[in-house]
Each structure stands twice: as structure tokens, then as C-alpha cells.
Design a protein around this motif. Structure first.
Motif: not given
Length: 165
Positions: A143, A147, A150-151
Motif C-alpha cells: 500500500v 501510494l 501515485i503521489t
């Protein structure tokens, strides 16, 4: 040299069941040790990638964080798969041990474990198998890496449109 059928004992009574039990317990212990060594190696790799990510994130180019994030995702997926296989292998040996113990009345008397409420420790069956709990750490890393990816992707896209190039 090939062995003939006459070289193989016909029944388990011709083999010392206690020796078979010792062998199975040894194999189960080795598999358990190997599982934790693999788990530790993957934890070290994920922790190292987290350190690399902190250096990459401090650079002027956020795109450098993509490589550790992608590597982290791959490692986390492999880690979950390794845990699942390790759990299977350990329980395979445990099932064989239980079969040998149940097949011999003397062993059943000696190895009572949870069968005797007087000597067994209190045991509450968990809602989830141990493998579920062992996979919480790699899933948390997975996870985290998703993240981060994506960031970084969003930051790169926004910086691209903000500068107009």
C-alpha cells in the motif's frame, strides 16, 4: 543402482515410527526457520528501499522516486507469495506429523498436546490463519509503495502542466 521392491519395507511397522516422527519434526522446524529467514530478507529489502526512497524524494526530480516504488511493489507481491507458500509447506509437514502420531497408540499417549485439557494451555482459535497476520507487513508495504507511485505520478503530471513543458 536401482532398488527392487523387496528392498522397501512392506509396512510402517517395519520402520521405526519414532525415527520417522523425528525426521518429520526436523523437516517442519527447518521449513519454519527458512520461512522466517525469507521473511527477514524481504523486510530488510523493503526497509532498504524505503531508505533509498527518502534520498530520492529529497532530490529535485520527483521522477527518481518511481524506481524504488516499482521495485517495492514487486518485492511486496513476491513477499506475499513467499509467505503463502511457506505457510503451505509448514502445514504440510504438520499434517504428516499428526498422521504418524495418530497411527501409533504409544505415540498418541506420549504426545498429548491439546488433547488433554489438564496439561494443554488455553487455546482460542483465531478467526484468521497465521499466514494472514504474517502478510499484514508486506501488504502495508505494498500500500505504501502504491501510494508513493501515485503521489510521484501526480506530482510529475502537475509539475509538467505548471511549467508548460
Amino acid at each position: 543402482m536401482q532398488s527392487s521392491k523387496s528392498d522397501v519395507p512392506a509396512t510402517m511397522t517395519e520402520i521405526n515410527k519414532f525415527e520417522v516422527l523425528k525426521l518429520l519434526v526436523e523437516l517442519a522446524e527447518k521449513e519454519s526457520d527458512r520461512s522466517w529467514v525469507r521473511y527477514s530478507m524481504m523486510l530488510y529489502a523493503s526497509t532498504g528501499l524505503t531508505a533509498i526512497l527518502s534520498f530520492a524524494a529529497s532530490s529535485a526530480t520527483p521522477i527518481l522516486s518511481v524506481a524504488p516504488a516499482v521495485a517495492g511493489i514487486v518485492i511486496a507481491i513476491v513477499w506475499v507469495r513467499m509467505n503463502t507458500l511457506s505457510y503451505y509447506y509448514e502445514h504440510r509437514w504438520h499434517a504428516d506429523i499428526e498422521e504418524v502420531v495418530k497411527s501409533e497408540p504409544l505415540l498418541t499417549q506420549w504426545i498429548r498436546g491439546r488433547n488433554n485439557p489438564r496439561i494443554a494451555r488455553p487455546y482460542r482459535k483465531s478467526k484468521f490463519p497465521f499466514g494472514f497476520y504474517a502478510n499484514m507487513v508486506p501488504v502495508a508495504f505494498l500500500v505504501l509503495w502504491i501510494l508513493v507511485l501515485i503521489t510521484v505520478s501526480l506530482a510529475t503530471i502537475f509539475s509538467f502542466y505548471a511549467t508548460g513543458t
